[in-house]
Design an enzyme around this catalytic site. Structure first.
Site, PDB file in Angstrom:
ATOM      1  N   CYS A 107       0.871  -1.180   0.000  1.00  0.00           N
ATOM      2  CA  CYS A 107       0.000   0.000   0.000  1.00  0.00           C
ATOM      3  C   CYS A 107       0.904   1.225   0.000  1.00  0.00           C
ATOM      4  CB  CYS A 107      -0.974  -0.024   1.186  1.00  0.00           C
ATOM      5  SG  CYS A 107      -0.200  -0.021   2.822  1.00  0.00           S
ATOM      6  N   TRP A 108       0.459   2.323   0.570  1.00  0.00           N
ATOM      7  CA  TRP A 108       1.248   3.566   0.501  1.00  0.00           C
ATOM      8  C   TRP A 108       2.578   3.441   1.230  1.00  0.00           C
ATOM      9  CZ3 TRP A 108       2.445   7.732  -1.893  1.00  0.00           C
ATOM     10  CH2 TRP A 108       3.076   8.793  -1.244  1.00  0.00           C
TER      11      TRP A 108
END
Length: 350
Positions: free
Chosen positions: A94-95
């Site tokens: 993810c981020w």
């Protein structure tokens, strides 16, 4: 469960699939090359959880988020991942390698899949791209192909690539043909996506051999060429190519089919030149466009707009490797020019 990226990812990664669980809008801006998007929160869901987290209660936001992640994970498992067997090995991010990817990876691991997370998430990948394109000197030796508009430089790159030479098609990566008339209907990628494509192309090259690029300004459409690449291009050796104006004009009518097929789009592109050309010149070009005389229009643009701008000083600081004069721009002419160009440079591929 954490996998550290030490170089830009490629086909040698020991995983069957890379999965980006960020929201679709994040994925659209940029992502690890080859990754698929299986968001655990949609854009609307991510905004909702963030609003609750900031304006109401953090615990409530986490509870809402967990329910949404579980629901979306179930949809992915029953949908896109339904045919994966027990030996499947995914890499998830993810981020920043936090809750979204961790939650999804935990569910996949409970099934029995050998799942790992990218340590630091997308941000760790982006740091590798930035280091290559912004911080470190370019690790390859560029050779620039320079010439006026309509001299087939992109097609020369195609011939060189087919013959085994190393090339980077900057305009292809930027989805733009490089001039005022060069935009495509589907637009350009985001700057970060362009940089990902460029970094991946550089990563695949052999640093012992030169790489051919088209000479560009520091921007292609709305996208900027990153500093490491631009600095190398500013001092790179140049091979110049020329062809007769009439041949170039005919060639342009075949390489801009979207403009000759869309009268309104062509009119807008001609109007965009008003800050640079007198009104009577613009009106004359509009007249040629309305009459469908695209070859005469292209010839006028070459002689009165593009060639005068190309002739301005600024390229003379680059080492000049020579001039290739093409009698025309047929496929045979371009193939012969590509062979002469490789002989002139000696690219080490044969």
């Amino acid at each position: 469960m954490a996998y550290t990226l030490t170089t830009l990812p490629d086909a040698a990664l020991p995983f069957d699939q890379v999965i980006d669980v960020r929201a679709p809008s994040e994925f659209a801006v940029d992502h690890v090359p080859g990754a698929i998007n299986l968001p655990v929160l949609s854009d609307a869901e991510r905004a909702k959880v963030g609003t609750v987290y900031v304006q109401q209660d953090r615990f409530l936001a986490r509870k809402i988020g967990a329910a949404l992640v579980a629901r979306n994970a179930a949809a992915h498992i029953e949908g896109p991942l339904a045919d994966r067997d027990g030996g499947w090995r995914p890499l998830v991010y993810c981020w920043r390698g936090g809750q979204r990817s961790g939650s999804f990876a935990s569910i996949l691991a409970q099934i029995g899949w050998r799942v790992e997370l990218i340590e630091g998430g997308y941000r760790s990948y982006r740091r590798l791209v930035s280091r290559l394109l912004y911080d470190d000197p370019l690790p390859v030796r560029p050779i620039l192909i320079d010439g006026g508009t309509g001299t087939g430089k992109t097609q020369l790159l195609d011939h060189l690539a087919r013959d085994g030479a190393q090339v980077i098609d900057l305009e292809g990566l930027a989805n733009h043909r490089g001039s005022n008339f060069g935009g495509w209907a589907d637009g350009q990628p985001a700057q970060k996506m362009f940089e990902s494509r460029l970094a991946q192309a550089i990563h695949a090259l052999d640093p012992a051999r030169p790489v051919f690029l088209e000479a560009e300004s520091n921007a292609i459409g709305t996208l900027l060429i990153p500093p490491s690449v631009w600095q190398a291009m500013k001092t790179a050796p140049v091979v110049r190519v020329t062809a007769p104006v009439a041949a170039r004009a005919r060639f342009l009518t075949t390489t801009y089919p979207d403009l000759t097929a869309d009268a309104d789009l062509l009119a807008r592109r001609i109007d965009a030149l008003r800050p640079y050309q007198p009104g009577d010149m613009i009106d004359g070009w509009h007249g040629l466009a309305r009459a469908g005389d695209f070859t005469a229009l292209a010839e006028g643009l070459i002689q009165h707009h593009y060639d005068p701008r190309y002739a301005r000083p600024g390229k003379e600081t680059r080492p000049d490797l020579g001039l290739i004069e093409m009698p025309g721009l047929t496929d045979a002419d371009l193939a012969q020019a590509a062979e002469r160009l490789r002989d002139l440079v000696g690219d080490g591929s044969r």
